[in-house]
Enzyme design. Structure first.
Site, mmCIF file in Angstrom:
data_model
loop_
_atom_site.group_PDB
_atom_site.id
_atom_site.type_symbol
_atom_site.label_atom_id
_atom_site.label_comp_id
_atom_site.label_asym_id
_atom_site.label_seq_id
_atom_site.Cartn_x
_atom_site.Cartn_y
_atom_site.Cartn_z
ATOM 1 N N LYS A 1 0.826 -1.208 0.000
ATOM 2 C CA LYS A 1 0.000 0.000 0.000
ATOM 3 C C LYS A 1 0.862 1.261 0.000
ATOM 4 C CE LYS A 1 -4.088 -1.938 2.236
ATOM 5 N NZ LYS A 1 -5.092 -1.924 1.186
ATOM 6 N N GLU B 1 -3.501 6.992 7.382
ATOM 7 C CA GLU B 1 -4.334 7.679 6.397
ATOM 8 C C GLU B 1 -5.374 8.498 7.134
ATOM 9 O OE1 GLU B 1 -6.370 5.226 3.526
ATOM 10 O OE2 GLU B 1 -4.494 4.581 2.620
ATOM 11 N N ARG C 1 -5.792 -8.509 -10.235
ATOM 12 C CA ARG C 1 -6.392 -9.830 -10.491
ATOM 13 C C ARG C 1 -7.855 -9.646 -10.817
ATOM 14 N NH1 ARG C 1 -9.621 -9.579 -6.086
ATOM 15 N NH2 ARG C 1 -8.703 -8.784 -4.175
HETATM 16 P P1 ADP Z 1 -7.916 -3.881 2.318
HETATM 17 O O1 ADP Z 1 -6.865 -3.982 1.260
HETATM 18 O O2 ADP Z 1 -7.477 -4.401 3.653
HETATM 19 O O3 ADP Z 1 -9.244 -4.396 1.882
HETATM 20 P P2 ADP Z 1 -8.573 -1.119 1.643
HETATM 21 O O4 ADP Z 1 -7.566 -0.061 1.642
HETATM 22 O O5 ADP Z 1 -8.988 -1.670 0.318
HETATM 23 O O6 ADP Z 1 -8.081 -2.322 2.599
HETATM 24 O O7 ADP Z 1 -9.868 -0.633 2.427
HETATM 25 C C1 ADP Z 1 -10.942 -1.474 2.746
HETATM 26 C C2 ADP Z 1 -12.124 -0.644 3.206
HETATM 27 O O8 ADP Z 1 -11.788 0.119 4.369
HETATM 28 C C3 ADP Z 1 -12.599 0.393 2.216
HETATM 29 O O9 ADP Z 1 -13.469 -0.140 1.268
HETATM 30 C C4 ADP Z 1 -13.272 1.395 3.123
HETATM 31 O O10 ADP Z 1 -14.546 0.953 3.515
HETATM 32 C C5 ADP Z 1 -12.386 1.395 4.337
HETATM 33 N N1 ADP Z 1 -11.349 2.447 4.229
HETATM 34 C C6 ADP Z 1 -10.089 2.281 3.750
HETATM 35 N N2 ADP Z 1 -9.394 3.434 3.807
HETATM 36 C C7 ADP Z 1 -10.231 4.362 4.318
HETATM 37 C C8 ADP Z 1 -10.095 5.758 4.646
HETATM 38 N N3 ADP Z 1 -8.940 6.416 4.461
HETATM 39 N N4 ADP Z 1 -11.173 6.394 5.164
HETATM 40 C C9 ADP Z 1 -12.333 5.741 5.398
HETATM 41 N N5 ADP Z 1 -12.509 4.438 5.127
HETATM 42 C C10 ADP Z 1 -11.484 3.737 4.606
#
Ligand code: ADP
Length: 503
Positions: A118, A202, A294
């Protein structure tokens, strides 16, 4: 590039079945691998050849790189499709496959590596002019730095594992007092889940929407997007319902996001199918979250509105074919929604519910209903893997029709012997906020808190769910056993009793 005739699928369950279907329709030959627990799995029954690769735990079978590549060689497969999960985003796997002279159906290992972390992907995206969520690029070094940055950035914020995925190693922090403890927890979860304790910060985007863009890229520089998927119905950061088009974003934002997703893909020389995930705030500002290199679980809803078979496109691209169309040829039609049917008990904290399926009647068959299932009547759902057993997908000319069709299909779906998430979906699809189309990732939290406070609602929903289950059981027992609450007319009654519920 070598001509592909035989493809080994390094996966199981519904996605292996989904891939077999595409391979067969292309007049190619599907080969599968299986573990002890999967000897009688649907993917084994449907393939041309099936090879045993080890014991049930995935570390002893579906995650064994050497064994899978050796099996591909023995079977004479010219390509390997990884599906999603397991080894799908493992760059070493992709590299080893190519070294063995076999085609990996997916992107170059280099793109997997760049998008796999990430923090690294945030760095590359920022440099390419793709907006990322405000926060740190480098992992946090120590608690002093943590406090410093958190105070400057303000709360709420989100601690995330650099190597993260599946919502693991992620912690929302509301105030400074919670910070250190949350940091320790996030680090140890990251270490145990990914073998990498790195965590970064973040900004927590308030009232967030998760919207993602499907892209396709060939080996000749053609990269296009195939619309978006709204994935804001989430439980503990995991998607459970997805729909397209997003009922929230405007056409202007849709196009901007599509163009940015293409830019993100080009920044890592991406080829094949991929998904760029964005978090969108209430004013429709969007920020890059990550790219999944993917096939995505929820890809069928994009297929339903575009008419494009994404798995076939993946195979064509890997065979060296050019994309057969340009951006302007992609004109999505209607609306589509997907419910992930899990073998778990929604009334017992979503605990896994493995076991033998004693009755199974799929609702697929009517207009606009697709059931991507990996199970059948008599199959024993193993405890070892992801409990996703089927993805129920509907299409409608508009959102309302797709939702009503989904409710109808869920009601028809009969699975007995194990518990499933089916009754839970029926509640969400009746929820006012969901129906309004302007719902955020907090939707489920709100539904569940109301449910807990309101025993009347909870009881009714539980009763309805029991009714469904009893109705399912009834076909194998005596008709007279059905209580009035458990008859098919309950569907009507359910509609009338809706007013009882306030979520
Ligand atoms: P992972 O790879 O663990 O699935 P992601 O970065 O794709 O993590 O985030 C998964 C979920 O977490 C997102 O769909 C959202 O609901 C929540 N999320 C992630 N980052 C944020 C953020 N900065 N603010 C609010 N919600 C977030």
């Amino acid at each position: 590039m070598k001509k592909i005739k035989k493809i080994l699928i390094a996966n199981r369950g519904e996605i292996a079945v989904r891939i077999i279907r595409a391979i067969r329709e292309m007049n190619l030959s599907p080969v599968v691998v299986y573990s002890d627990a999967d000897k009688l799995s649907l993917h084994v029954r449907l393939a041309d050849e099936a090879y045993y690769i080890g014991e049930s735990p995935s570390t002893l079978s579906y995650l064994k790189v050497d064994k899978i590549i050796e099996t591909a060689k023995i079977s004479g497969a010219d390509a390997i499709h990884p599906g999603y999960g397991f080894l799908a985003e493992n760059a070493d796997f992709a590299q080893e496959i190519e070294k063995a002279g076999i085609t990996f159906i997916g992107p170059e290992p280099d793109a997997i590596i760049k998008m796999g972390s990430k923090t690294r992907s945030r760095e590359i995206m920022s440099a390419a002019g793709v907006p990322v969520v405000p926060g740190t690029i480098e992992p946090i070094k120590d608690t002093n730095e943590l406090k410093d940055i958190a105070e400057k950035m303000g709360f709420p914020l989100l601690l995330k594992a650099s190597a993260g995925g599946g919502g693991k190693g992620m912690r929302k922090v509301e105030k400074i007092e919670e910070l250190e403890k949350a940091y320790e927890r996030a680090k140890s979860e990251a270490a145990s889940s990914f073998g990498d304790p790195d965590v970064y910060i973040e900004k927590y985007i308030e009232e967030p929407h998760h919207v993602e863009i499907q892209i396709l890229a060939d080996n000749y520089g053609n990269t296009i997007y195939l619309g978006e998927r709204e994935c804001s119905v989430q439980r503990r950061y995991q998607k459970i319902i997805e729909e397209t088009p997003s009922p929230f974003i405007t056409d202007e934002v849709r196009k901007e996001m599509g163009d940015i997703a293409v830019r993100a893909a080009k920044a890592v020389n991406y080829r094949n199918a991929g998904t760029v995930e964005f978090i969108v705030d209430k004013d429709q500002n969007f920020y890059f979250l990550e790219m999944n290199t993917r096939l995505q679980v929820e890809h069928p809803i994009t297929e339903m509105v575009t008419g494009i078979d994404l798995v076939k496109e993946q195979i064509r691209i890997a065979s060296g074919e050019k994309l057969g169309y340009a951006q302007e040829d992609i004109v999505p039609r209607g609306s589509s929604i997907e419910c992930r049917i899990y073998a778990e008990d929604p009334f017992n904290d979503f605990s896994p519910s493995p076991g033998k399926i004693i009755e199974y009647v799929s609702p697929a068959g009517g207009i606009g209903v697709r059931d991507d299932s990996g199970v059948y009547e008599g199959f024993e759902v193993p405890i070892f893997y992801d409990p996703l057993i089927s993805k129920l997908v509907t299409w409608g000319r508009d959102r309302e029709e797709a939702i009503n069709r989904m409710k109808r299909a869920l009601f028809e779906y009969r699975i007995a012997g194990i518990k499933t998430s089916i009754p839970y979906f029926l509640q969400i699809l009746e929820n006012e906020e969901f129906l309004s189309g302007n719902y955020t990732t907090n939707l489920i939290e709100r539904i569940e808190s109301v449910k807990k406070e309101d025993p009347e609602d909870y009881e009714f929903v539980a009763l309805f769910a029991t009714g469904l289950r009893n109705l399912e059981m009834n076909t194998t027992s005596s008709q007279n056993d059905v209580s009035p609450d458990c008859s098919a007319s309950n569907w009507k009654k359910y509609g009338q009793m809706k007013s009882l519920r306030r979520f």
